[in-house]
Scaffold this active site. Structure first.
Site, PDB file in Angstrom:
ATOM      1  NE  ARG A 198       5.844 -10.087   2.875  1.00 22.23           N
ATOM      2  CZ  ARG A 198       6.607  -9.546   1.944  1.00 22.23           C
ATOM      3  NH1 ARG A 198       6.075  -9.005   0.879  1.00 22.23           N
ATOM      4  NH2 ARG A 198       7.913  -9.519   2.093  1.00 22.23           N
ATOM      5  N   PRO A 207       0.840  -1.213   0.000  1.00 19.28           N
ATOM      6  CG  PRO A 207      -0.619  -1.501   1.783  1.00 19.28           C
ATOM      7  CD  PRO A 207       0.658  -2.015   1.203  1.00 19.28           C
ATOM      8  CD  GLU A 208       4.035   3.120  -3.655  1.00 13.00           C
ATOM      9  OE1 GLU A 208       4.468   4.274  -3.468  1.00 13.00           O
ATOM     10  OE2 GLU A 208       4.470   2.372  -4.542  1.00 13.00           O
ATOM     11  CG  HIS A 223      -2.748 -14.160   7.477  1.00 13.65           C
ATOM     12  ND1 HIS A 223      -1.589 -14.550   8.099  1.00 13.65           N
ATOM     13  CD2 HIS A 223      -2.907 -14.975   6.398  1.00 13.65           C
ATOM     14  CE1 HIS A 223      -1.066 -15.576   7.426  1.00 13.65           C
ATOM     15  NE2 HIS A 223      -1.846 -15.842   6.402  1.00 13.65           N
TER      16      HIS A 223
END
Ligand SMILES: [Zn+2]
Length: 270
Positions: free
Chosen positions: A110, A2-3, A91
């Site tokens: 992650r 994600p930016e 997750h």
């Protein structure tokens, strides 16, 4: 990853469901993010009303009456709204349940993201040294020109440096340099003021367009309302190495620059 546009899209998606709502409880299933989630997060946040959801660089600041939850999506995180009590899958590490019956759910396979608590978020060690927001008047071509004088580093890692300007990740740096016609390998200190003015305008234009379209879809990114972004089909250079330039037809070249993949057109970018 994600930016800035994806984080802003997330903010816009979740804010209307959070602001003015009281937190009923916080469920943390796994504390092990980039830094551990504070053990007392439930005690600190439960019972408090959420005042506003802001963004600084790629950090979301979920401000309660007393204290602020600082969240970062890391490499693979997302925040979305679900019905409170919806069984969690693998997750899905955190639920912030609201009195409305919804819950803000944090998912991060992650676990490079963050969820931290601060009474003074803008002076938090992660935020205090950040450069200006790209879409504000504090960022312009003159700033790029002045900060770059005497610097031999390549222009692409220079504009990706968070101390120069925040939120210009690999996709947007690649696209803005293409749009401004600047070779990403060129030394930052050798670029004229006029070209930096053009580059800053392109950075702003491309980030604003990506936010408008809900970010750039990369694999599994989804905004706060669960909708994928729609910017990817408009990319000119990023991810297009060895394909023909959409402007001149020349084969785009892919190189490594500061450990990042960089694509540019040898004819359009000088
Ligand atoms: Zn070209």
């Amino acid at each position: 990853m994600p930016e800035l546009p994806e984080v802003e899209t997330t903010r816009r998606g979740i804010a209307p469901h959070l602001e003015g709502q009281r937190v009923s409880r916080v469920i943390v299933r796994d504390r092990r993010l980039r830094w551990p989630i504070p053990e007392d997060l439930d005690v600190r946040l439960s019972g408090q009303k959420i005042v506003v959801v802001e963004r600084r660089a790629k950090y979301l600041l979920i401000q309660a009456e007393v204290g602020t939850l600082i969240s970062h999506l890391g490499m693979s995180g997302n925040l979305r709204l679900v019905e409170a009590g919806l069984p969690a899958l693998k997750h899905e590490h955190v639920d912030i349940e609201l009195e409305s019956g919804l819950a803000l759910r944090y998912t991060d396979p992650r676990r490079f993201g963050a969820m931290l608590w601060s009474l003074d978020p803008h002076n938090h060690e992660l935020l205090i040294r950040l450069g200006p927001e790209p879409l504000t008047d504090l960022f312009d071509g003159l700033r790029l020109f002045e900060l770059s004088r005497g610097r031999a580093m390549a222009v692409k890692p220079f504009i990706m440096d968070n101390a120069v300007v925040v939120g210009v990740g690999n996709i947007y740096a690649t696209e803005a340099l293409f749009a401004a016609g600047i070779d990403p390998r060129r030394a930052a200190g050798s670029i004229s003021k006029a070209r930096y003015i053009k580059l800053a305008i392109e950075i702003k234009r491309i980030l604003a367009a990506a936010i408008e379209r809900g970010g750039t879809t990369l694999r599994d990114f989804i905004g706060g309302d669960g909708q994928p972004g729609y910017f990817q089909q408009e990319l000119f250079a990023y991810g297009r190495g060895e394909q023909p330039c959409k402007v001149c037809g020349t084969t785009l070249r892919e190189i490594k620059l500061g450990q990042r993949a960089s694509v540019y057109c040898p004819k359009c970018q000088k």
